[in-house]
Each structure stands twice: as C-alpha cells, then as structure tokens.
Design an enzyme around this catalytic site. Structure first.
Site, mmCIF file in Angstrom:
data_model
loop_
_atom_site.group_PDB
_atom_site.id
_atom_site.type_symbol
_atom_site.label_atom_id
_atom_site.label_comp_id
_atom_site.label_asym_id
_atom_site.label_seq_id
_atom_site.Cartn_x
_atom_site.Cartn_y
_atom_site.Cartn_z
ATOM 1 N N ARG A 145 4.177 1.327 -1.526
ATOM 2 C CA ARG A 145 5.204 1.356 -2.555
ATOM 3 C C ARG A 145 4.881 0.436 -3.722
ATOM 4 O O ARG A 145 4.172 -0.573 -3.562
ATOM 5 C CB ARG A 145 6.581 1.008 -1.981
ATOM 6 C CG ARG A 145 6.771 -0.435 -1.589
ATOM 7 C CD ARG A 145 8.138 -0.666 -0.986
ATOM 8 N NE ARG A 145 8.304 0.098 0.252
ATOM 9 C CZ ARG A 145 9.190 1.075 0.409
ATOM 10 N NH1 ARG A 145 10.014 1.395 -0.573
ATOM 11 N NH2 ARG A 145 9.274 1.708 1.540
ATOM 12 N N CYS B 55 0.831 -1.213 0.000
ATOM 13 C CA CYS B 55 0.000 0.000 0.000
ATOM 14 C C CYS B 55 0.861 1.257 0.000
ATOM 15 O O CYS B 55 0.382 2.338 -0.308
ATOM 16 C CB CYS B 55 -0.978 -0.017 1.163
ATOM 17 S SG CYS B 55 -0.184 -0.296 2.735
ATOM 18 N N GLY C 31 -18.779 -0.464 27.023
ATOM 19 C CA GLY C 31 -19.068 0.271 25.789
ATOM 20 C C GLY C 31 -18.558 -0.540 24.615
ATOM 21 O O GLY C 31 -17.473 -1.125 24.688
ATOM 22 N N HIS D 50 19.076 -0.294 -1.283
ATOM 23 C CA HIS D 50 17.661 0.082 -1.174
ATOM 24 C C HIS D 50 16.806 -1.142 -0.800
ATOM 25 O O HIS D 50 15.974 -1.064 0.105
ATOM 26 C CB HIS D 50 17.178 0.690 -2.497
ATOM 27 C CG HIS D 50 15.729 1.069 -2.455
ATOM 28 N ND1 HIS D 50 15.259 2.153 -1.748
ATOM 29 C CD2 HIS D 50 14.636 0.489 -3.025
ATOM 30 C CE1 HIS D 50 13.946 2.236 -1.884
ATOM 31 N NE2 HIS D 50 13.538 1.236 -2.653
#
Lengths: 263, 354
Positions: free
Chosen positions: B48, B46, B184, B94
């Site tokens: 790259r 999501c 709740g 990288h």
C-alpha cells in the site's frame, strides 16, 4: 449456613465452566483472567465450607461420603491453583472447573450428607491418613486432566486438523512434564497417607488395605513405565486417565459400602 | 478542516501500478507547501501507498496522486481510478483497520503496525504530524493492540515456514536444547532452519548429497555439516528432522525409523518433509511419538489458520467501531471546550471534493 457456602462455591465453578464454553464456542477464549479468578473464588468458598463444617464437627470434615467428595474437590482446586499458572497450564482450568463442578453438584444433589453417629475424636494419624490421601487424589485428578489434554493435543497434531484451541494448549513436552510431576506429587502424598493409616494403631479393614495398595501399585507401575522410557507418553497419559477413573470409582464404592472408612 | 486518506493498495492496484507511486524523500514538504496540507503522514509498504492528511481546503485526489510519482512522471487516468479516498470518520476507520491488520493481504499480520509506527515517527520528526494526526495515530496504535490481544486475529501461522515453527513450538515449547537435522540443503529447508535458529535452536546439523553444499549451509546458519551416510544415527538424537532432498523414492521409512526410535519413545520426533516427491513415507506418521508434516499438510494448516483469522474479523470490527465513535466524541467535546482542534463533527470535515 455451610451448605450455602458450598452452593456459592459450586456456582463459581459453574460460572467458570459456562464462561469457558461460551468463549470457546465464540472462538474468543483467552487463557488468563476470568477462569482462574472464578476457580480461586470457588476455592475460597470451599475452604470456608470445610472450616465451618470442621468447627461444627470438632474434627477434620471427612465423616461421610459427601464430605469426602467436597474435600476431594477442594484438593483438586488447591493443586490447580498452585501448579496451573506455574506450568503455563491455564487452559487446565477449562478442564478442571467442570470436573470440580460435577463433583460438588453430585455431592449436593445426592442424599449422602448423612451425619455420622461417631462423636469421639479420631486419632490424628487417622485424620492425617484420610486428608493426605485425598490431597493425593487431587494430584492424580489433575494428572488425569493433564493426560486428557495431552491426548487431545496429540490427536490434533497427528490428524493435522487444528481447531481454535490448539494454540492455547501447552506444548506436548510441557504437558508430559506436568503429568510426571503431578504423578510424583500424588504418589508421595499417597505413600505418606497410607503409612499414616498404618500408624493409627487401629485394625484396618482388609478391603481398604487391598484398595489402597492396589492404587499405590498402579501408580508406582505408571511412574516406573514413565522413567524407563519404554512407554510412549500417549500411553502414560491414557494410563493416568484410566487409573484415576478406576481409583475414583473404587473410592466412591468403598466409602459408600464401608462406613468404616469415614472418621 | 478536512481529514482524509488517499491511497492505493493490493485491493485496488496491481504491483506494477503500486511501484510507480512510491513517493520520495520530500513528499512531506510537498504535501504541506505545494498542496496546502496542514498535517500529513505518508505510509508506504509493499502492499500500500497512503497519505493521511488534514487541510483547510479540499485537495483533489489527482493532485495527491501526482505527488506520489517520481519527478517528471505523469499519472495515467486508469491509475488515478485505482486510488481510494476516505473522508473524516471513514478515514479514521480505515486507519484503525490498516493498523490492526484487517486490511492486509494476510489478515492479522503484525508487520503493518510497525510500518504505520515508522511512518508516524518520520512525520513527527519532520514536523509534518500535527495535533490531529498525532492523536489519531496514537489512538490507532491502541486500537491495533486491543484488536490483537482481544481477538484471535493474529493467531496461527499462515506461511509454510512459520507453520512448521509454530507446530514445533506446540510440541517442544522451547528450542534451546532441541537438536535439528537438515536432510538436504534446499532453499525451503534453509528458510525453516533459519526460523528455528532465530527462535533459539543451537544444535543444527546439515547433511546433503553434495558435502560442499552441506558445509556452506552449515556455515550460514551456524550449524555443522555431517556425512550423508550418518543421517540415520543422528536421527536417534534429534528432535526435529527437516527433509528436502531430490530423492525419487522415500528415504525415511517405518522400517528404517523403528529401530532408531526404539530407545527414545519418551521424546517426540517432529518431521517436516518439504520435498516433492516426498522424502518420508506417509505411514511414518502412524508411528508412536512421530509427527510428520509434508508440504500439503503444512499448507492445509496455514489455510486453517487463515480461516480462523477470518472468523475473528467481526470481533475486530466491533472494537474498531467503538473507537471510531469514541474518537468522534473526543472532537466534539474538544470543540465544546473551545479548542482549536479540527472536529469530526464539523461538516467541513465530512465533505471534501475528490
């Protein structure tokens, strides 16, 4: 020769302490490995020292304050090596190493390694009394260490300020369980040690009886408070620290003042 | 031989741009047959979209970008500018950074490694991954594992839900015997409850002003609905209380809790208050054995964890740098041995037209 072994042992604990400090400062502390190995090697050298000294004396090496301190340091290492990994308390080594190092460094640097004049073999019950009581103190020392860890972790959780060590600490409930087990271990051993003292057949000094029973009652009260469930774990942890600090000071004081405590 | 990576990520492109370049089923085949890549791996998450490839001839970035668009679409110039290109050793570095989570939006997140492994497996299956990329990606997995285990880059939770679960773990250790009460049935408490169920909680009780909602949520998370008016009695038993009601004033106060906790002093109570306005009075945290975290304190812990992770980046980069050098060395020695593998030392590998 025997002091050489002790110096090497002390260096191992010093190494464990320095490595941990550097790793924590660099935020690269990893729980397992080096620390445990250094403590284990330190323990081996401690054991070798006590064996050599014991052979030389022909008895359990507890004849003076120096040997009492080393035996206590050995007991602390032994119990850490036995329970540390089992209860996921590897970080406990980070607290145990400085404590043992401090004890041994103090013993080595102080003029307390004075040969005791008595040469006759002591009663086996007296040897049992002294050694088992000191192992009990080892358990109480680690209960104190676990108590300190509990207080530090609890403080971080309460203040919501976490540091890089936070996730290395064992969970609070595990620490509390370890404190309880160590207290029981120490208490059972101390009870056995005191009982052995009464079986020596020798008259016991009043100060020693009062001190031993005082320590026994203090720890019995902590265990009672823990199991009644009416005292918060934080207070039990604090009591472990206070009880051991007081007991150690008294042990030092009484052994120092009364040569009769040594075998 | 050129080894390169072309792609765009959250660093260079917004989500509108990223979602246009999602690639398609035949991307491996197009990269090899139409563009002439000898090897190619296509990674999409999501955050790259990246192509890692090896080719005899340089392939322009624009042509690769065009391949990543759906059929019939054309890449705009400003979109092409969002693409980065890493050659040879920079490409290796990288990939190692991406696989280790150093290039992620949330530093140190581990999901990316699974996504890289999935991309590699897909390329291997289709035959798009050859010996060079095989070796490169295998090394990347090793590097990621080392960075994860030898630094604190993945330490600490960085989302509200995971912070709450991590804190609970630091208090209780394991969850199997723990009891949880949801006060709740809001969405946030549901998420936290689900995370706790996933970690082993079996006894989970839900209460809500609207009983229908409590029953519905209890069914979803395999818990049980309890009456709202009984929440105080359940507090005696539970270890974790998650509160997210819409009450205007605090429901849980010292006065209400003190008698409930009196006979359970040896058991901690962890309260997660995710309601705004808060459901739990702040001074409850001062009570013995009670650990209260509201939404701000959870956010603050998440921020502290992120700060701690950032401090680990340098250590991770050191590990990566060693592996990048080592990987280069492997290529050089492979060449000396007369292997046909492409080499990072080869000038053709370093220089490529963009």
């Amino acid at each position: 020769m025997d002091r050489g072994l002790l110096i090497i042992s002390t260096l191992f604990f010093f190494l464990a302490m320095v490595w941990t400090t550097v790793a924590i400062k660099a935020r690269r502390y990893r729980a397992a490995g080096f620390n445990f190995s250094a403590i284990a090697l330190g323990f081996v050298c401690q054991t070798a020292f006590l064996t050599v000294r014991g052979h030389a004396l022909g008895r359990c090496p507890l004849t003076n304050l120096f040997e009492v301190f080393i035996f206590l340091a050995w007991s602390v290492s032994l119990i850490y090596l036995l329970i540390g990994p089992a209860y996921r308390l590897s970080l406990m080594g980070a607290f145990t190493a400085p404590f043992v190092f401090g004890l041994q460094a103090f013993a080595l640097l102080s003029p307390i390694d004075v040969p005791h004049p008595r040469v006759a073999s002591p009663s086996p019950w007296l040897e049992m009394h002294a050694s088992v009581s000191l192992i009990a103190y080892g358990a109480f020392a680690l209960a104190c260490v676990a108590g300190l860890m509990y207080l530090l972790q609890e403080r971080q959780l309460k203040s919501r300020q976490i540091n890089s060590l936070f996730y290395h600490f064992p969970p609070l409930t595990d620490l509390f369980a370890a404190i309880t087990r160590l207290l029981w271990l120490g208490f059972v051993l101390l009870t056995f040690g005191i009982a052995a003292g009464f079986l020596t057949g020798q008259p016991l000094p009043y100060v020693k009886i009062a001190w031993s029973l005082g320590v026994w009652i203090f720890y019995a009260a902590i265990l009672l408070a823990r199991h009644l469930g009416t005292t918060a774990p934080r207070r039990i942890a604090t009591l472990c620290v206070v009880a051991f600090s007081a007991a150690l000071t008294l042990l030092w004081g009484i052994t120092f003042l009364s040569q009769t405590h040594s075998l | 031989m050129n080894l390169f990576c072309v792609g765009l990520s959250h660093h260079t492109a917004n989500v509108e741009t990223r979602e246009r370049f999602i690639g398609h089923a035949a991307i491996d085949r197009i990269l090899r047959e139409a563009l002439g890549c000898s090897e190619a791996i296509f990674l999409t998450t999501c955050n790259r979209v990246e192509v890692y490839a090896a080719s005899e001839q340089p392939i322009p970035t624009q042509r690769i970008a065009q391949c990543l668009l759906a059929e019939g679409m054309m890449a705009e110039d400003d979109e092409i500018e969002a693409f980065y290109r890493h050659e040879a050793q920079q490409c290796v570095q990288h990939l190692f950074r991406v696989a280790s989570g150093l290039d992620s939006m949330v530093i140190g997140e581990t999901e990316i490694l699974g996504q890289v492994k999935k991309a590699y497996a897909a390329a291997r299956e289709s035959g798009a991954a050859g010996p060079l990329l095989h070796r490169l990606f295998q090394r990347a997995f090793r590097v990621a594992k080392q960075v994860r285990t030898k630094t604190g880059i993945t330490r600490g939770a960085v989302s509200i839900g995971s912070v709450a679960v991590d804190l609970a773990e630091q208090i209780f250790g394991h969850f199997v015997t723990r009891k949880v009460l949801l006060l709740g049935a809001g969405e946030a408490s549901e998420r936290t409850a689900r995370a706790l169920v996933k970690r082993g909680v079996r006894d989970i009780r839900v209460t809500n002003r609207s009983p229908e909602r409590a029953v519905a949520l209890a069914a979803l998370i395999e818990g049980r609905a309890v009456a709202m008016e009984d929440w105080e009695s359940h507090c005696r038993e539970v270890d974790i209380l998650i509160s997210s009601t819409a009450a205007a004033t605090p429901l849980v106060t010292r006065e209400k809790l003190a008698p409930l906790l009196h006979d359970r002093l040896d058991r901690p109570l962890f309260i997660i208050d995710i309601a705004v306005p808060r459901d739990v009075a702040p001074d409850v945290n001062e009570m013995e054995g009670v650990f209260l975290y509201d939404i701000d304190s959870l956010r603050s812990i998440a921020q502290q964890s992120l700060d701690l992770r950032r401090q680990q980046i340098a250590a991770g980069e050191e590990i990566i740098a060693r592996h990048v050098d080592d990987f280069s060395g492997w290529f050089v020695s492979a060449r000396e041995r007369g292997s046909n593998s492409p080499q990072l030392g080869d000038p053709a590998l370093r220089v490529s037209e963009s």
